[in-house]
Design an enzyme around this catalytic site. Structure first.
Site, PDB file in Angstrom:
ATOM      1  N   VAL A  29       0.849  -1.189   0.000  1.00 17.14           N
ATOM      2  CA  VAL A  29       0.000   0.000   0.000  1.00 17.14           C
ATOM      3  C   VAL A  29       0.883   1.237   0.000  1.00 17.14           C
ATOM      4  CG1 VAL A  29      -1.812   1.268   1.195  1.00 17.14           C
ATOM      5  CG2 VAL A  29      -1.815  -1.233   1.234  1.00 17.14           C
ATOM      6  N   ASP A 142     -11.215 -12.004   5.822  1.00 16.36           N
ATOM      7  CA  ASP A 142     -10.044 -11.754   6.668  1.00 16.36           C
ATOM      8  C   ASP A 142     -10.336 -10.621   7.644  1.00 16.36           C
ATOM      9  OD1 ASP A 142      -7.506 -12.287   7.613  1.00 16.36           O
ATOM     10  OD2 ASP A 142      -6.502 -10.956   6.195  1.00 16.36           O
TER      11      ASP A 142
END
Length: 269
Positions: A29, A142
């Site tokens: 990211v 998740d």
């Protein structure tokens, strides 16, 4: 690559990478600048196709782009906004709103367990996010404190990192043939390989609430084998701190997905 100068990479002719925010098994990211709209964004570089034959890698990239665009259709105040999905250097990149704040995991590590009222607020926000995602056929798979952001200063709860998300009837984003997710937060039916549905995300929410209220999950063990046994067959003992939310937590931690509490009922508890 931690930071860049004036010649930092430009993705899709528009998003200038500024510096790396973090890296995980599914992607990297970056903080970036949208040069068209002159705003800061988060850009996730998805790691797919690495080490695969070219035909398989291409198919995986195409599937990832298609499924990421489906995730982008999920609109809810507690779901991170996906602005764009592009391909650059034969890799998918997901452009999202930049959330300034910290994860729930960081909050717990820095300040300890969350008070029951705050845990209830976080739980309700995540239930709303999951209901909207499930309405679009998207499973998160998740859900854990590290994937929940608390925006500063107002504390908006934002579910992020759909990097292992799955669309109903589809395959996993960045599917690699290996187990994806976090074992302590993974529902028994997924552990058993019997499939996953919206109920699996709700189990993970029950575990997350225990972790928020006490600092640990009911399935924390010293080994992966111990975690698997605890999830599949061990006694489920929510922490004493979970007592104010116990009806909802016990309903969410029902091992039989057919009997597990649904989102609407959990919201009412």
């Amino acid at each position: 690559m931690g930071s860049f100068g004036a010649e930092s990479p430009l993705i899709a002719g528009r998003y200038r990478l500024d510096f790396r925010l973090g890296r995980g098994g599914m992607g990297t990211v970056w903080r970036a600048t949208d040069e068209l709209l002159q705003r800061h964004v988060a850009v996730k570089e998805i790691h797919v196709g690495e080490g695969l034959p070219e035909s398989d890698a291409r198919s995986q990239r195409e599937r990832t782009l298609r499924e990421a665009r489906t995730v982008a259709q999920v609109r809810h105040p507690s779901v991170v906004v996906v602005h764009d999905v592009v391909e650059e250097d034969e890799r998918p990149w997901i452009v999202m709103e930049l959330i300034v704040g910290r994860t729930l995991a960081d909050r717990i590590a820095a300040e300890g367990s969350v008070p029951p009222r705050e845990a209830a607020r976080i739980g309700l926000a995540l239930l709303g996010a999951l209901r909207e995602a499930h309405r679009h056929g998207v499973l998160h798979r998740d859900l854990k404190p590290a994937n929940v952001l608390l925006e500063a200063p107002a504390g908006r709860v934002v579910l992020t990192d759909f990097g292992v998300a799955r669309m109903d009837g589809g395959t996993t984003i960045t599917e690699s043939g290996t187990f994806v997710g976090s074992p302590e937060y993974t529902a028994p039916e997924r552990m058993a390989g019997t499939g996953a549905g919206p109920e699996s995300d709700l189990w993970s929410l029950g575990v997350l609430l225990c972790a928020a209220l006490s600092g640990r999950t009911p399935f924390q063990q010293d080994s992966l084998g111990g975690v698997l046994h605890a999830v599949m067959a061990g006694d489920i003992r929510p922490p004493e701190a979970a007592r104010p939310l116990l009806p909802a937590i016990l309903g969410l931690l029902e091992r039989d997905p057919a009997r597990r509490m649904g989102a609407a009922e959990a919201e009412g508890r």
